[in-house]
Design an enzyme around this catalytic site. Structure first.
Site, PDB file in Angstrom:
ATOM      1  N   HIS A 272      33.776  40.483  43.598  1.00  0.00           N
ATOM      2  CA  HIS A 272      33.125  40.435  41.982  1.00  0.00           C
ATOM      3  C   HIS A 272      33.166  39.060  41.269  1.00  0.00           C
ATOM      4  CE1 HIS A 272      33.197  41.081  37.512  1.00  0.00           C
ATOM      5  NE2 HIS A 272      32.733  42.131  37.702  1.00  0.00           N
TER       6      HIS A 272
ATOM      7  N   ASP B  53      42.916  42.080  43.980  1.00  0.00           N
ATOM      8  CA  ASP B  53      41.909  42.343  42.614  1.00  0.00           C
ATOM      9  C   ASP B  53      41.702  43.834  42.690  1.00  0.00           C
ATOM     10  OD1 ASP B  53      40.025  43.253  40.883  1.00  0.00           O
ATOM     11  OD2 ASP B  53      38.684  41.540  41.463  1.00  0.00           O
TER      12      ASP B  53
ATOM     13  N   GLN C 224      39.350  47.850  40.877  1.00  0.00           N
ATOM     14  CA  GLN C 224      38.464  49.192  41.129  1.00  0.00           C
ATOM     15  C   GLN C 224      39.377  50.189  42.112  1.00  0.00           C
ATOM     16  OE1 GLN C 224      36.076  50.267  40.016  1.00  0.00           O
ATOM     17  NE2 GLN C 224      35.018  48.456  39.324  1.00  0.00           N
TER      18      GLN C 224
ATOM     19  N   LYS D  52      39.402  50.411  32.765  1.00  0.00           N
ATOM     20  CA  LYS D  52      39.045  51.323  33.851  1.00  0.00           C
ATOM     21  C   LYS D  52      39.912  51.918  34.432  1.00  0.00           C
ATOM     22  CE  LYS D  52      36.637  47.117  36.001  1.00  0.00           C
ATOM     23  NZ  LYS D  52      35.239  47.043  35.615  1.00  0.00           N
TER      24      LYS D  52
ATOM     25  N   CYS E 220      27.625  42.173  39.150  1.00  0.00           N
ATOM     26  CA  CYS E 220      28.381  41.011  39.119  1.00  0.00           C
ATOM     27  C   CYS E 220      29.081  40.721  40.270  1.00  0.00           C
ATOM     28  CB  CYS E 220      29.446  41.109  38.064  1.00  0.00           C
ATOM     29  SG  CYS E 220      29.269  41.568  36.430  1.00  0.00           S
TER      30      CYS E 220
HETATM   31  N1  C6P Z   1      33.640  45.317  37.233  1.00  0.00           N
HETATM   32  C1  C6P Z   1      31.700  46.864  37.346  1.00  0.00           C
HETATM   33  O1  C6P Z   1      30.745  47.447  36.650  1.00  0.00           O
HETATM   34  P1  C6P Z   1      37.063  42.992  33.685  1.00  0.00           P
HETATM   35  O2  C6P Z   1      35.603  42.779  33.363  1.00  0.00           O
HETATM   36  O3  C6P Z   1      37.943  41.624  33.634  1.00  0.00           O
HETATM   37  O4  C6P Z   1      37.731  43.952  33.143  1.00  0.00           O
HETATM   38  O5  C6P Z   1      36.977  43.202  35.199  1.00  0.00           O
HETATM   39  C2  C6P Z   1      36.431  42.312  35.969  1.00  0.00           C
HETATM   40  C3  C6P Z   1      36.356  42.954  37.464  1.00  0.00           C
HETATM   41  C4  C6P Z   1      37.036  42.500  38.575  1.00  0.00           C
HETATM   42  N2  C6P Z   1      37.080  42.752  39.826  1.00  0.00           N
HETATM   43  C5  C6P Z   1      36.219  43.912  40.236  1.00  0.00           C
HETATM   44  C6  C6P Z   1      36.495  44.482  41.497  1.00  0.00           C
HETATM   45  C7  C6P Z   1      35.699  44.458  39.215  1.00  0.00           C
HETATM   46  O6  C6P Z   1      34.931  45.589  39.526  1.00  0.00           O
HETATM   47  C8  C6P Z   1      35.451  44.000  37.729  1.00  0.00           C
HETATM   48  C9  C6P Z   1      34.741  44.592  36.772  1.00  0.00           C
HETATM   49  C10 C6P Z   1      32.664  46.222  36.498  1.00  0.00           C
HETATM   50  O7  C6P Z   1      31.681  46.658  38.561  1.00  0.00           O
HETATM   51  C11 C6P Z   1      32.230  45.313  35.346  1.00  0.00           C
HETATM   52  S1  C6P Z   1      30.942  43.961  35.773  1.00  0.00           S
END
Ligand code: C6P
Length: 404
Positions: free
Chosen positions: A119, A196, A199, A222, A360
């Site tokens: 991401h 990370d 997910q 999430k 993203c």
């Molecule tokens: N992915 C998706 O729809 P934040 O925005 O900081 O809570 O998370 C960022 C982020 C970082 N790593 C991974 C693997 C992610 O999937 C995400 C967020 C969302 O896939 C929003 S773009």
């Protein structure tokens, strides 16, 4: 798990007069009633700034914040709650870490490793730090089957590598990366690893001591919890050594105009008033997940993913990415000759919420050679009926778009 739907009032919403089928859980999950109630409870019973007041409410708020830290620590099995830093989310966690690691470890010519499925939040902060330090960002490539090329990793890891930062689960493909093996390989070369877990944290058991990772980042929103709150886990020996990325209140021991000394862990990394309401509410979300059980969630979601892949395969023209690989509740696909956005829009008109686009993760989408994908992603309240409604809506959309 079917029963759990009742806890999520938003699932009764109607979209364009249709029953909502919410399949965008990788973007954010919905919140159960008890989590929403906890937010109201916090503001009506103990709202007061923490670690500062001697008065009653401040002490309750402080205790609740620290109890939430303990819950998070237990949830990912850290050695101590001091290794849990509350942040604004995964993105914030990785930005803070990249800055601090850059200051402590990275010099000109050094290398940072990420993977092809990352991401943007696990690319850009490292890239910015590399630019600042004159270091190089390198990428673990994908194999034909869309899993990470572990042999390439062996070659990429060298004496210049300072840190490896990889997703536990790809937010586009849903694939579960072999993070334990990555940690093992990196540690053999004395290289630290950040996972990370944005997910994975809500979908499977995530145990930092078993994985032996040095750092981990995830977001509460999430995980059936509030937005604007996240976690950065770091092994104590690392957090002790790393300089803080942000300065301000709370993170200090003593301040003079000449010099500042820093607070103990984890406060050294929590500048300013933390989201103490969010942490309390997040604790309730973790209680909720634990009550259902992560083994149960993982089992149900993986069955649902397999079912959805099987149903999708029956739809003519559908191409599923990384089909058949071990996945954590996320499926990306395209339909030959049709733009993913058109499918997403028509699904929405039928009450089915999916995500379309690059999610993203532009480098990965470019590698797939497509303008984007349609992505469905599950939460603990989804069931086969949702999948059936989605497939029916997809078939209808394709009929509208192609006339067949
Ligand atoms: N992915 C998706 O729809 P934040 O925005 O900081 O809570 O998370 C960022 C982020 C970082 N790593 C991974 C693997 C992610 O999937 C995400 C967020 C969302 O896939 C929003 S773009």
């Amino acid at each position: 798990m079917q029963m759990k739907r009742e806890d999520f009032e938003i699932l009764n919403e109607r979209v364009y007069g249709k029953e909502l089928v919410y399949l965008d859980n990788a973007a954010t999950t919905q919140k159960p009633r008890e989590v929403l109630d906890a937010m109201t409870y916090a503001y009506t019973h103990f709202n007061s700034n923490i670690h500062r007041g001697v008065h009653h409410l401040s002490q309750i708020a402080t205790r609740n914040h620290e109890e939430a830290r303990q819950k998070v620590a237990q949830y990912i099995n850290t050695e101590s709650p001091d290794e849990i830093v509350f942040t604004k989310g995964t993105t914030d966690s990785i930005n803070m870490l990249a800055f601090s690691v850059g200051e402590l470890l990275v010099r000109e010519g050094d290398e940072v490793l990420v993977s092809a499925v990352e991401h943007h939040s696990n690319i850009v902060p490292w890239q910015m730090m590399c630019e600042r330090k004159g270091a190089r960002l390198r990428v673990i490539p994908l194999r034909e089957d869309m899993t990470l090329d572990m042999e390439a990793l062996d070659k990429l890891l060298n004496e210049k590598t300072r840190i490896v930062s990889v997703a536990h689960v790809s937010n586009v493909l849903g694939t579960v990366n072999p993070v334990g093996e990555i940690v093992r390989k990196a540690h053999e070369k004395g290289v630290a690893v950040c996972i990370d877990a944005a997910q994975s944290a809500a979908h499977m058991r995530v145990d930092v001591r078993e994985l032996d990772c040095d750092f981990m980042a995830f977001s509460a929103h999430k995980m059936y919890g509030p937005t604007g709150l996240g976690v950065l886990y770091g092994k104590r020996e690392w957090l002790e050594k790393l300089p803080p990325a942000e300065g301000g209140g709370e993170m200090i021991e003593h301040v003079s105009f000449e010099k500042t000394t820093y607070n103990t862990l984890p406060y050294k990394f929590e500048a300013g008033t933390p989201d103490f309401i969010g942490s309390y509410v997040f604790g309730k979300a973790l209680d909720y997940i634990e009550r259902i059980g992560r083994a149960e969630i993982e089992k149900e979601e993986s069955e649902l993913t397999a079912y959805a892949e099987q149903r999708l395969k029956e739809v003519p023209g559908v191409k599923i990415y990384a089909a058949g690989q071990r996945k954590a509740g996320v499926i990306s696909f395209n339909v030959e000759g049709i733009h993913p956005y058109d499918i997403g829009m028509l699904l929405d008109r039928q009450g089915v919420a999916v995500r379309t686009g690059h999610h993203c993760a532009e480098p990965l989408i470019n590698e797939l050679g497509v303008p984007g994908t349609v992505r469905i992603s599950f939460g603990l309240y989804n069931n086969k009926e949702d999948v059936d409604k989605f497939v029916e809506a997809l078939e209808k959309s394709l009929h509208i778009l192609t006339g067949v």
